[in-house]
Design an enzyme around this catalytic site. Structure first.
Site, PDB file in Angstrom:
ATOM      1  CG  HIS A   9     -39.581  19.889 138.667  1.00  0.00           C
ATOM      2  ND1 HIS A   9     -38.773  20.122 137.580  1.00  0.00           N
ATOM      3  CD2 HIS A   9     -38.733  19.534 139.677  1.00  0.00           C
ATOM      4  CE1 HIS A   9     -37.512  19.920 137.917  1.00  0.00           C
ATOM      5  NE2 HIS A   9     -37.475  19.580 139.188  1.00  0.00           N
ATOM      6  CD  GLU A  49     -40.820  18.369 134.925  1.00  0.00           C
ATOM      7  OE1 GLU A  49     -40.958  17.795 133.819  1.00  0.00           O
ATOM      8  OE2 GLU A  49     -40.663  19.596 135.056  1.00  0.00           O
ATOM      9  CG  HIS A  65     -37.471  24.296 128.952  1.00  0.00           C
ATOM     10  ND1 HIS A  65     -37.449  24.135 130.318  1.00  0.00           N
ATOM     11  CD2 HIS A  65     -36.914  25.487 128.710  1.00  0.00           C
ATOM     12  CE1 HIS A  65     -36.882  25.179 130.883  1.00  0.00           C
ATOM     13  NE2 HIS A  65     -36.552  26.021 129.923  1.00  0.00           N
TER      14      HIS A  65
END
Length: 237
Positions: free
Chosen positions: A43, A70, A190
Protein backbone atom coordinates in the site's frame (compact mmCIF):
# COMPACT_ATOMS: atom_id res chain seq x y z
CA UNK A 1 -8.85 -22.46 -2.12
CA UNK A 2 -8.62 -19.07 -0.43
CA UNK A 3 -5.31 -17.37 -1.14
CA UNK A 4 -3.19 -15.67 1.51
CA UNK A 5 -1.69 -12.36 0.41
CA UNK A 6 0.87 -10.98 2.85
CA UNK A 7 0.87 -7.22 3.27
CA UNK A 8 4.50 -6.19 3.83
CA UNK A 9 3.91 -2.54 4.74
CA UNK A 10 4.99 -3.09 8.34
CA UNK A 11 8.31 -4.50 7.17
CA UNK A 12 8.89 -1.27 5.25
CA UNK A 13 7.86 0.75 8.32
CA UNK A 14 10.55 -0.97 10.36
CA UNK A 15 13.16 -0.37 7.66
CA UNK A 16 12.26 3.29 7.32
CA UNK A 17 12.47 3.86 11.08
CA UNK A 18 16.23 3.31 10.99
CA UNK A 19 17.19 4.13 7.41
CA UNK A 20 19.24 1.89 5.19
CA UNK A 21 17.83 -1.38 3.91
CA UNK A 22 17.34 -3.52 7.02
CA UNK A 23 15.05 -5.36 6.91
CA UNK A 24 15.19 -5.82 3.14
CA UNK A 25 11.62 -5.47 1.90
CA UNK A 26 12.23 -7.36 -1.35
CA UNK A 27 13.95 -10.26 0.42
CA UNK A 28 11.12 -10.52 2.94
CA UNK A 29 8.56 -10.59 0.12
CA UNK A 30 10.45 -13.35 -1.69
CA UNK A 31 10.79 -15.28 1.56
CA UNK A 32 7.04 -14.97 2.14
CA UNK A 33 6.51 -16.58 -1.26
CA UNK A 34 9.04 -19.30 -0.46
CA UNK A 35 7.27 -20.04 2.81
CA UNK A 36 3.89 -20.48 1.12
CA UNK A 37 2.25 -17.07 0.67
CA UNK A 38 0.04 -16.94 -2.42
CA UNK A 39 0.59 -13.24 -3.00
CA UNK A 40 2.15 -10.01 -1.79
CA UNK A 41 0.24 -6.82 -1.01
CA UNK A 42 1.67 -3.31 -0.75
CA UNK A 43 0.00 0.00 0.00
CA UNK A 44 2.19 2.87 -1.22
CA UNK A 45 1.13 6.21 0.27
CA UNK A 46 2.03 9.66 -1.02
CA UNK A 47 4.40 10.36 1.91
CA UNK A 48 6.14 6.97 1.43
CA UNK A 49 6.08 6.41 5.17
CA UNK A 50 6.28 2.67 4.60
CA UNK A 51 6.23 1.22 1.07
CA UNK A 52 8.04 3.46 -1.40
CA UNK A 53 7.50 3.70 -5.13
CA UNK A 54 10.96 2.21 -5.62
CA UNK A 55 9.87 -0.85 -3.63
CA UNK A 56 6.94 -1.35 -6.00
CA UNK A 57 9.19 -1.20 -9.07
CA UNK A 58 11.78 -3.47 -7.43
CA UNK A 59 9.21 -6.10 -6.47
CA UNK A 60 7.30 -6.40 -9.73
CA UNK A 61 9.84 -8.33 -11.83
CA UNK A 62 10.87 -10.63 -8.98
CA UNK A 63 7.58 -11.82 -7.52
CA UNK A 64 6.34 -15.22 -8.67
CA UNK A 65 2.92 -15.05 -6.99
CA UNK A 66 0.13 -12.49 -7.28
CA UNK A 67 1.03 -8.86 -6.71
CA UNK A 68 -1.70 -6.66 -5.22
CA UNK A 69 -1.29 -2.89 -4.96
CA UNK A 70 -3.82 -1.08 -2.81
CA UNK A 71 -4.38 2.61 -2.32
CA UNK A 72 -6.44 5.68 -2.98
CA UNK A 73 -6.75 6.32 -6.73
CA UNK A 74 -5.09 9.73 -6.89
CA UNK A 75 -3.39 10.55 -10.24
CA UNK A 76 0.06 9.55 -8.97
CA UNK A 77 -1.25 6.20 -7.71
CA UNK A 78 -3.08 5.49 -10.96
CA UNK A 79 0.07 6.27 -12.93
CA UNK A 80 2.15 3.93 -10.75
CA UNK A 81 -0.32 1.05 -11.09
CA UNK A 82 -0.61 1.44 -14.86
CA UNK A 83 3.17 1.41 -15.22
CA UNK A 84 3.74 -1.58 -12.91
CA UNK A 85 0.66 -3.58 -13.99
CA UNK A 86 0.18 -5.79 -10.93
CA UNK A 87 -2.20 -8.72 -11.02
CA UNK A 88 -4.69 -6.80 -8.87
CA UNK A 89 -5.35 -3.25 -7.73
CA UNK A 90 -7.47 -2.66 -4.63
CA UNK A 91 -9.04 0.78 -4.29
CA UNK A 92 -9.40 2.15 -0.76
CA UNK A 93 -10.96 5.49 0.24
CA UNK A 94 -8.06 6.61 2.46
CA UNK A 95 -6.97 10.21 2.73
CA UNK A 96 -3.21 10.82 2.30
CA UNK A 97 -2.74 11.45 6.04
CA UNK A 98 -4.78 8.48 7.26
CA UNK A 99 -2.98 6.06 9.58
CA UNK A 100 -4.72 2.98 8.18
CA UNK A 101 -7.88 2.05 6.30
CA UNK A 102 -10.91 2.42 8.57
CA UNK A 103 -13.95 2.36 6.27
CA UNK A 104 -15.18 1.13 2.95
CA UNK A 105 -16.11 3.22 -0.08
CA UNK A 106 -19.43 4.98 -0.47
CA UNK A 107 -19.67 3.45 -3.90
CA UNK A 108 -23.04 5.03 -4.65
CA UNK A 109 -21.86 8.60 -4.09
CA UNK A 110 -18.56 7.89 -5.86
CA UNK A 111 -20.03 5.82 -8.70
CA UNK A 112 -18.90 8.08 -11.55
CA UNK A 113 -15.39 8.49 -10.14
CA UNK A 114 -14.92 4.79 -9.45
CA UNK A 115 -16.35 3.80 -12.82
CA UNK A 116 -13.81 5.98 -14.63
CA UNK A 117 -10.86 4.69 -12.60
CA UNK A 118 -11.90 1.04 -12.79
CA UNK A 119 -12.36 1.27 -16.54
CA UNK A 120 -8.75 2.44 -16.94
CA UNK A 121 -7.43 -0.47 -14.89
CA UNK A 122 -9.70 -3.02 -16.54
CA UNK A 123 -8.59 -1.89 -19.99
CA UNK A 124 -4.98 -2.41 -18.87
CA UNK A 125 -5.78 -6.01 -17.94
CA UNK A 126 -5.49 -5.46 -14.17
CA UNK A 127 -8.02 -7.21 -11.94
CA UNK A 128 -9.85 -4.68 -9.80
CA UNK A 129 -11.14 -4.85 -6.24
CA UNK A 130 -13.01 -2.20 -4.24
CA UNK A 131 -12.82 -1.95 -0.44
CA UNK A 132 -16.36 -1.95 1.01
CA UNK A 133 -18.39 -2.51 4.15
CA UNK A 134 -21.03 -5.23 4.41
CA UNK A 135 -23.74 -2.80 3.23
CA UNK A 136 -25.24 -4.61 0.25
CA UNK A 137 -25.99 -1.32 -1.51
CA UNK A 138 -22.28 -0.48 -1.46
CA UNK A 139 -21.51 -3.90 -2.93
CA UNK A 140 -24.17 -3.44 -5.59
CA UNK A 141 -22.72 -0.11 -6.68
CA UNK A 142 -19.20 -1.53 -6.72
CA UNK A 143 -20.49 -4.00 -9.28
CA UNK A 144 -22.18 -1.21 -11.23
CA UNK A 145 -18.88 0.69 -11.25
CA UNK A 146 -17.21 -2.27 -12.96
CA UNK A 147 -15.24 -3.92 -10.14
CA UNK A 148 -14.13 -7.53 -10.57
CA UNK A 149 -14.10 -8.10 -6.83
CA UNK A 150 -14.94 -6.44 -3.54
CA UNK A 151 -12.79 -6.62 -0.43
CA UNK A 152 -14.82 -6.70 2.76
CA UNK A 153 -13.51 -4.44 5.53
CA UNK A 154 -13.28 -6.91 8.40
CA UNK A 155 -12.38 -4.74 11.40
CA UNK A 156 -15.99 -4.88 12.73
CA UNK A 157 -15.83 -8.68 12.59
CA UNK A 158 -12.49 -8.75 14.41
CA UNK A 159 -13.75 -6.33 17.07
CA UNK A 160 -16.89 -8.36 17.74
CA UNK A 161 -15.34 -11.81 17.50
CA UNK A 162 -14.44 -12.30 21.17
CA UNK A 163 -17.85 -11.17 22.41
CA UNK A 164 -20.08 -13.09 19.97
CA UNK A 165 -18.44 -14.62 16.93
CA UNK A 166 -21.70 -15.85 15.40
CA UNK A 167 -23.18 -12.38 15.55
CA UNK A 168 -19.94 -10.81 14.33
CA UNK A 169 -19.66 -12.95 11.21
CA UNK A 170 -23.34 -12.91 10.21
CA UNK A 171 -23.34 -9.66 8.19
CA UNK A 172 -20.20 -10.77 6.37
CA UNK A 173 -21.80 -14.05 5.36
CA UNK A 174 -24.80 -12.19 3.94
CA UNK A 175 -22.55 -9.68 2.18
CA UNK A 176 -20.46 -12.51 0.76
CA UNK A 177 -23.56 -14.26 -0.58
CA UNK A 178 -24.79 -11.03 -2.11
CA UNK A 179 -21.45 -10.40 -3.82
CA UNK A 180 -21.36 -13.96 -5.14
CA UNK A 181 -24.87 -13.63 -6.57
CA UNK A 182 -23.75 -10.50 -8.43
CA UNK A 183 -20.85 -12.44 -9.92
CA UNK A 184 -18.22 -10.55 -7.94
CA UNK A 185 -15.07 -12.15 -6.58
CA UNK A 186 -14.63 -11.81 -2.82
CA UNK A 187 -11.59 -10.68 -0.83
CA UNK A 188 -11.32 -9.72 2.84
CA UNK A 189 -8.89 -7.82 4.99
CA UNK A 190 -8.16 -5.73 8.09
CA UNK A 191 -7.53 -7.11 11.59
CA UNK A 192 -7.83 -10.74 10.54
CA UNK A 193 -5.55 -12.84 12.74
CA UNK A 194 -4.68 -16.36 13.84
CA UNK A 195 -7.41 -16.02 16.45
CA UNK A 196 -10.30 -15.17 14.14
CA UNK A 197 -9.34 -16.13 10.58
CA UNK A 198 -10.36 -19.79 10.54
CA UNK A 199 -13.88 -19.07 11.80
CA UNK A 200 -14.30 -16.40 9.14
CA UNK A 201 -13.11 -18.81 6.47
CA UNK A 202 -15.32 -21.65 7.69
CA UNK A 203 -18.36 -19.40 7.34
CA UNK A 204 -17.34 -17.94 3.97
CA UNK A 205 -15.33 -20.70 2.27
CA UNK A 206 -15.77 -19.17 -1.19
CA UNK A 207 -13.43 -16.31 -0.31
CA UNK A 208 -10.91 -15.72 -3.09
CA UNK A 209 -8.27 -13.98 -0.99
CA UNK A 210 -7.43 -12.55 2.40
CA UNK A 211 -4.86 -9.79 2.73
CA UNK A 212 -3.13 -9.72 6.12
CA UNK A 213 -0.27 -7.55 7.30
CA UNK A 214 -0.14 -6.13 10.81
CA UNK A 215 -1.18 -9.26 12.72
CA UNK A 216 0.92 -11.58 10.57
CA UNK A 217 4.11 -9.53 10.86
CA UNK A 218 3.52 -9.13 14.60
CA UNK A 219 3.08 -12.90 15.03
CA UNK A 220 6.30 -13.44 13.08
CA UNK A 221 8.23 -11.64 15.83
CA UNK A 222 7.39 -14.57 18.12
CA UNK A 223 6.92 -17.51 15.76
CA UNK A 224 9.26 -16.64 12.91
CA UNK A 225 8.08 -15.76 9.42
CA UNK A 226 7.98 -19.28 7.99
CA UNK A 227 5.97 -20.82 10.80
CA UNK A 228 3.63 -17.82 10.90
CA UNK A 229 2.76 -18.12 7.23
CA UNK A 230 2.25 -21.86 7.67
CA UNK A 231 -0.13 -21.21 10.58
CA UNK A 232 -2.15 -18.66 8.62
CA UNK A 233 -2.37 -21.06 5.69
CA UNK A 234 -3.73 -23.73 8.05
CA UNK A 235 -6.53 -21.31 8.95
CA UNK A 236 -7.62 -21.36 5.31
CA UNK A 237 -8.12 -25.12 5.09
Amino acid sequence: MTKLSVNINKVATLRNARGGNVPDVVKVALDCEKFGADGITVHPRPDERHIRKKDVYDLRPLLRTEFNIEGYPAPEFIDLVLKVKPHQVTLVPDSPTQLTSNAGWDTKTNLAFLSEVLERFNKAGIRTSVFVSTDVEMIEYAAKAGADRVELYTEPYASGYAKNKEEAVAPFVEAGKFARNLGLGLNAGHDLSLENLNYFYQNIPWLDEVSIGHALISDALYLGLQRTIEEYKKCLR
